[in-house]
Structure formats: C-alpha cells, structure tokens
Design a protein around this motif. Structure first.
Motif, PDB file in Angstrom:
ATOM      1  N   ASN A  14       0.823  -1.213   0.000  1.00 50.61           N
ATOM      2  CA  ASN A  14       0.000   0.000   0.000  1.00 50.61           C
ATOM      3  C   ASN A  14       0.855   1.261   0.000  1.00 50.61           C
ATOM      4  O   ASN A  14       0.442   2.284  -0.549  1.00 50.61           O
ATOM      5  CB  ASN A  14      -0.937  -0.012   1.205  1.00 50.61           C
ATOM      6  N   LYS A  41       0.546   4.022  -2.732  1.00 52.54           N
ATOM      7  CA  LYS A  41       0.370   5.421  -2.337  1.00 52.54           C
ATOM      8  C   LYS A  41       1.348   6.335  -3.067  1.00 52.54           C
ATOM      9  O   LYS A  41       1.003   7.438  -3.494  1.00 52.54           O
ATOM     10  CB  LYS A  41       0.551   5.538  -0.826  1.00 52.54           C
ATOM     11  N   ALA A  62      -5.185   3.732  -1.020  1.00 54.57           N
ATOM     12  CA  ALA A  62      -4.105   3.124  -0.239  1.00 54.57           C
ATOM     13  C   ALA A  62      -3.860   3.890   1.050  1.00 54.57           C
ATOM     14  O   ALA A  62      -3.636   3.292   2.106  1.00 54.57           O
ATOM     15  CB  ALA A  62      -2.837   3.065  -1.082  1.00 54.57           C
ATOM     16  N   LYS A 115      -6.520   2.960   3.461  1.00 58.62           N
ATOM     17  CA  LYS A 115      -6.324   1.615   3.972  1.00 58.62           C
ATOM     18  C   LYS A 115      -5.205   1.571   5.000  1.00 58.62           C
ATOM     19  O   LYS A 115      -5.307   0.863   6.014  1.00 58.62           O
ATOM     20  CB  LYS A 115      -6.024   0.658   2.815  1.00 58.62           C
ATOM     21  N   SER A 168      -4.930  -7.288  -3.944  1.00 58.20           N
ATOM     22  CA  SER A 168      -5.713  -6.100  -3.594  1.00 58.20           C
ATOM     23  C   SER A 168      -6.613  -5.629  -4.735  1.00 58.20           C
ATOM     24  O   SER A 168      -7.599  -4.934  -4.504  1.00 58.20           O
ATOM     25  CB  SER A 168      -4.785  -4.957  -3.167  1.00 58.20           C
TER      26      SER A 168
END
Length: 564
Positions: A200, A204, A346, A349, A249
């Motif tokens: 993530n 990002k 992201a 999350k 994901s």
C-alpha cells in the motif's frame, strides 16, 4: 426456517405473504374433490384465468363468492417435460496424448536415431535424451510440471542411467532449499499483513499507473542488490510477497484469468529486470564473484574488480532497466492500466490498518537478520541457506508462522520436486562430459570458419548464452563452461578483460530465459501468475532485446572505457 418466521417483523410482509396467511386461517373443505359434477373433469390449474394472487387484496377475497375456479382442488403444478440436460463432458484424466507423444519422441529420436558421438559415453547420451524429453515435456505440458519431472527422474533410474542416490542427490542442494524457504517468507509477509502494508505504500507513492508500480519495484531492487547477493532471496523474500499483495488487492489471482489483470505483468517485469539488476554490481549475485575467480585461474586479472565491474556494466544495464518494464508493458500488457484513485485508497487503507502489529515487527526483525547474514554471512562463515533456516526457525518459534502454513504452501514443495530433478540431471550432464563435448564442437566450428575476433566474440557469447537452456543453475553453468569459453575467447583474439566481463554479465542475463534457468525463475514461476509457454516466449524475446541493447550500447561504452 421457524426462527426466520418468528423474528420477522410483520411490517415486512408483502401482500402475497398476507394472502397466504389469511387463506391458511380459513376452514378447509373436507371433500373438495366432490365439488365438481361427476361428468366434469377438473381443468388444469395452469389453465385457470384467475388473476395472480399477488394482484388480489385480502378484502377482495373475503367479499367474493366461492367460485368453482378458485376452489378447485389443489394439484401439483406440472411443467411441461423438458429435455434432460446434456451430459457434462468429463475432463480427460492422465497425460495429454499429443504433447506426450511429441515429448517422448524427442528423447527416443536422440537416443536411437541420432548417431552417438565417439567422445560421449552411452550413459551420457542416454541421460541427454531423457533430459531433452523432460525439457520438452515441461514446455508442452503433457502433465503438471512436478509430475513430468518425476517421470523423467524415474526413467533415469529405471534405465539404470543414474543410481538412486545420484538421481536424488540434488534434493540436498542449498540453492533449492533457499528457494523453498523463500516461499515460506512470502507467506509470512502475507499472513502478518506486512506485505499488504508495504504494497500500500508503493501504491500510495507510485500507484497512479501499473507502469509506475513496475518501475518502483525495479529500481528499489537496484538499490538493495549490491548489499543482498542473492537474486533468489530478493525474489522470494521481498518482491514476490509485495507483488502478491498488490495483485490480491485488485483481484488478480494466480492460476486464474484475472492473473493478467496485474500480477502476471508485475511478475514478468520484475523477473526480466532482475538479471540486469544482478549484472550491475559485482556483489549483487554469488555467481559474479565466482566468474572473476575462475577468470584469474585462466590468467585474466580484472584490477579493482568492484569498480571495474560497475563501470563497464552501468550504462547498458541501466538502459535495459529503463526499457524492460516499458517493453513488457506492450509485449505482455496488463489489463489494468491506470489507477488514478489508488493512492487515496491506499492512504485510507493504511490509516485503517493502524500501527504496525507484533507479528509485523517480528517479520521485519527476522528479515533484517536474514538479510544481514546474507550480506555478511561469508565473512561469518554462515551460508545463505543457513541464514534462511535460522529466519524460518524464529518465525516458527514466535508463532508468526506455524507448521501448517508451511505444509499448505504447495508451490514450495512442487518447486522442490521439479527444480531438484532438473538441477540433478544438468549436473550429471556436466559430470559425464556432455557439456564439455558441446563446447569443443563450438570451438572447432569457429576455427574452421577463421572468424575475426568481433565475429568470434558474438558467436561465442551467443553460444554461451543459449546453452543455458540445458542448465538449471547459473552457478552450475559457470562452473561447467565459464573457464572453457573464456579460454576460447582468448584463443580467438578477443580482448581478455572484455571477454571475462561479458561472459559474467551474460551469466546474469540468461537467468530469465526459462522457469528453471535460475533460483529466482523458480520463485516467480512458482507463484502461479504466468503460464509456462509465456515464460519461454517472453524469456526468448527479452533475451534478444537484451542482446541488442548490451551489444549496441555496450560496444560504444566499452570502446569509450578502452576495453578494446
């Protein structure tokens, strides 16, 4: 079902449900069949023209007079007979006939129809035929990879080509067990959520496009490669877990059509880039140092080896690293191209995941320990596989992984089976002199054509590269052929340092040819995102592209450096 009725609010009843309850509350007729005259035959319920019950209100029912049509005896609704469903064709069991015949025919033709060279023993020639059939079967896939490799192993023992202990000798190979343990590290990254967290962060920072993700992964490996001299450990311990987390994901699953959505492209890109990352630094792969050690034995000394290696490799390797993700983006395109909302998703999350948890810290600490031992293990006398075993032991003791996790990692055990078979056969081909015979044939051919040194350089480099189809280990290839091919280069008048470095660079680049050509190849293929034909097809095409880049860019750069 009773519990559902008791706890369902009455306000949720539909008109038809209320109708059903009201009708059940009325006294039933004792002899409904006698309502119709004896001469009349009851009309089928399907032919009644009364409106559907869901269009009648309860009051309308109570105010209406009894009707023969409405009070007809309830009969089961009989649908018109439908044809039976077509029988489901069972998938054929066992081997696929045509791939089986082709794979076996290749070995039988070599064994019985191609004349055996005088320099090669009957045992060696027979093993070569079995090995070629095994490789053909791995490409054509008459059986799953592990099953076909086992058949090749069994054949070598049944024909007394190899003894049982010799045939199974490669199952104790350190590199193979390092690959297996790398799969367990990958499971730890996924199970603890650490891989998802790292993935993530990549999303990002770089997640606006699939191509950006690929470049981020590629150049992060360039940064850590000089301190982590194991392409297998980098693949299995770091990059495969991240790729799997990124793929899961977005719903890209191995062994599924969704693999092409993201996972297959990231695996291919990282796999094809790894050879250039390893070729860039002397300490990025174990076989690099072995190459220069063997060069010294042939009399070729590379002064200031770390700097000389990096300086000669820097420009062609960096050009290849810049182009590889882009080329594969068009050659083997992902279905998911752009993800403009991915960075914000992201970030959200990561916020929901909260701070790093205990098992994640344990995973981080264990991997730092393992990486440190991989970097400094030689000075401490600790082999890479021992460092991996220590890391796995810590994860088991702390409960980050349990033994069921290891047992359920089927890809690890499947890789152990087929990769050990190929490594064992390839090693025995070297021991029995088959590879040496092939090298001598190439050298005699060059002498017969009286080639100048640039032409001899190209032919020898290509021969050294594509002979790797017969090898399941980069270090095994180096040990068997590097010295011989370097001696051929020197005999053909090729500049000595250029010969030594170019052969060493090729040793890294041919690690992406097949699914068995290197440790990282087995790791990435074992993940299940890429089909075997695509591994061979993309591997061959990228080999040609790398050859063009290193030849064209390298020629100008090496001339500038004064290597020739």
């Amino acid at each position: 079902m009773e519990s559902l009725v008791l706890y369902t609010s009455s306000s949720s009843f539909s008109p038809s449900s209320r109708l059903s309850l009201l009708r059940r509350s009325q006294p039933s007729l004792k002899s409904p069949v006698n309502i119709l005259p004896s001469s009349a035959s009851p009309r089928p319920l399907l032919n009644l023209r009364s409106p559907p019950s869901h269009l009648l209100s309860p009051l309308a029912l109570f105010n209406s007079k009894p009707s023969l049509k409405l009070q007809a005896p309830p009969r089961p609704i009989q649908a018109s007979p439908s044809p039976p469903p077509p029988p489901v064709a069972e998938s054929p069991k066992g081997a696929k006939i045509i791939p089986l015949i082709i794979s076996l025919s290749i070995g039988l033709i070599v064994r019985f129809l191609v004349p055996k060279p005088v320099e090669v023993s009957m045992q060696a020639w027979q093993l070569l035929s079995i090995f070629l059939s095994t490789i053909a079967g791995l490409v054509l896939n008459p059986l799953p990879v592990g099953a076909w490799a086992f058949l090749g192993l069994a054949t070598s023992i049944l024909t007394k080509t190899l003894s049982f202990s010799t045939a199974f000798g490669a199952f104790t190979n350190e590199v193979i067990w390092l690959i297996v343990i790398s799969f367990f590290f990958a499971r730890g990254f996924v199970k603890t959520g650490l891989g998802d967290r790292v993935a993530n962060y990549f999303v990002k920072w770089l997640g606006k496009s699939t191509l950006g993700l690929s470049y981020g992964l590629t150049f992060s490996e360039v940064l850590i490669a000089p301190a982590m001299p194991s392409t297998t450990a980098r693949a299995g311990g770091i990059y495969l877990p991240i790729i799997k987390s990124l793929s899961h994901s977005v719903g890209s699953k191995p062994g599924d059509p969704s693999a092409r959505k993201l996972g297959a492209y990231l695996v291919q890109s990282q796999f094809q880039s790894a050879g250039n990352s390893s070729a860039l630094f002397l300490t990025a792969a174990a076989q690099n140092m072995l190459c220069l050690k063997l060069a010294e034995e042939v009399g070729v000394i590379v002064s200031n080896p770390w700097v000389s290696w990096f300086r000669a490799a820097s420009v062609p390797a960096l050009v290849s690293l810049l182009l590889t993700p882009f080329i594969l983006y068009h050659l083997y395109p992902p279905e998911m191209k752009d993800t403009p909302d991915a960075p914000a998703i992201a970030a959200k999350k990561l916020e929901l995941m909260g701070p790093i948890k205990r098992d994640e810290w344990a995973m981080i600490g264990t991997m730092l320990l393992a990486v440190s031992l991989w970097v400094f293990g030689e000075a401490l006398g600790i082999a890479s596989v021992v460092a991996a075993m220590l890391g796995l032991s810590i994860l088991l003791l702390l409960g980050v992984l349990d033994w069921d996790d290891c047992l359920s990692e089927k890809s690890a055990w499947d890789t152990l089976a087929w990769f050990a078979v190929l490594v064992g056969m390839a090693g025995q081909l070297t021991n029995l002199g088959v590879v040496t015979w092939m090298s001598s044939c190439v050298a005699n051919l060059l002498h017969s054509f009286s080639l100048n040194w640039p032409a001899a350089f190209g032919v020898l480099q290509a021969s050294y590269f594509f002979i790797h189809y017969l090898f399941a280990s980069q270090t095994g290839h180096v040990g068997a052929l590097y010295s011989a091919f370097l001696a051929m280069h020197v005999a053909a008048g090729v500049p000595r340092v250029l010969s030594a470095l170019a052969l060493a660079y090729n040793t890294n680049l041919f690690g992406s040819l097949t699914h068995y050509s290197s440790g990282q190849a087995a790791v990435y293929y074992g993940a299940g995102y890429v089909d075997l034909p695509d591994v061979f097809r993309v591997g061959f095409i990228m080999a040609l592209i790398n050859a063009v880049i290193w030849t064209v860019v390298g020629s100008f750069w090496w001339k500038f450096l004064g290597l020739y």
